[in-house]
Each structure stands twice: as C-alpha cells, then as structure tokens.
Design a protein around this motif. Sequence first.
Motif, PDB file in Angstrom:
ATOM      1  N   ASP A 130      -2.818   3.712  -3.731  1.00  0.00           N
ATOM      2  CA  ASP A 130      -3.771   3.338  -3.588  1.00  0.00           C
ATOM      3  C   ASP A 130      -5.055   4.508  -3.206  1.00  0.00           C
ATOM      4  OD1 ASP A 130      -2.479   0.185  -4.506  1.00  0.00           O
ATOM      5  OD2 ASP A 130      -1.223   1.314  -2.832  1.00  0.00           O
ATOM      6  N   ALA A 157      -6.254   0.094   5.498  1.00  0.00           N
ATOM      7  CA  ALA A 157      -5.034  -0.666   5.315  1.00  0.00           C
ATOM      8  C   ALA A 157      -4.343  -0.971   6.138  1.00  0.00           C
ATOM      9  CB  ALA A 157      -4.349   0.031   4.473  1.00  0.00           C
ATOM     10  N   PHE A 185       1.178  -1.339  -0.047  1.00  0.00           N
ATOM     11  CA  PHE A 185       0.452  -0.379   0.130  1.00  0.00           C
ATOM     12  C   PHE A 185       0.857   1.275   0.087  1.00  0.00           C
ATOM     13  CE2 PHE A 185      -2.186   3.444   2.251  1.00  0.00           C
ATOM     14  CZ  PHE A 185      -3.651   3.480   1.395  1.00  0.00           C
TER      15      PHE A 185
END
Length: 112
Positions: free
Chosen positions: A50, A64, A45
Amino acid sequence: MAEFAAFLSYARLDDEYQDGKVTEFRIRLENTVRMWTGERGFQVFQDIKDIRWGEQWSEKVRRALADVLVLIPIMTPLYFNSSACRDEYDLFLKREESLSRNDLILPVYWLD
C-alpha cells in the motif's frame, strides 16, 4: 467505511526470512473475512502493498494508523527490536486511548 479496516504491523525481515508468510497471512485474513461475510470491504494495510514508489512512507503510515479500526501486530523478537514497529504500536495505542477503548489491538504471536 475507512479505506483499510486493519493495519498489519510487522518486521519486514520476518516476512522476507519466512518466504512471504506474513504477507500470506494478510491475504488469508482478508479472504477469510470475505468468505464469512460475503463482502470485500476488509482490507488490511501492509506497507509493501500500500505504499507506492515516491510516496512519503511515514505520512502514509501515520494516516493509515489514524484511520484503521484495528492494529494487528505480528509479535516476534524482531518486532520488539524494531523502532518502526514500536512507533506504529505507540501511535495506534494513543489513538485507542483517545477513543476510550482497550480492545483494538489484536496481537498475533508468531512462532515457526
């Protein structure tokens, strides 16, 4: 498996100042794991990749961090002075502690 295996925590100015070298590190890490394992599943990530326009970035980061396997903080002077970076680190540290682990933070000491 989680959508992301790792979370790249860094000061964005470090990446900008060094012409995308932090982003290049993420890409090389993903590709290296793929080369060694033969699988595509190791996704890291990174906020600039993202988080899409209009998304609630703080919620996306929080989700995340709750889902990844490891945190990869890019340690620089800017990192230590960034409240966003400290927040990411602290959130993941709490998760690591809740899992009774102390080996899920993999710091990279960034020197140029």
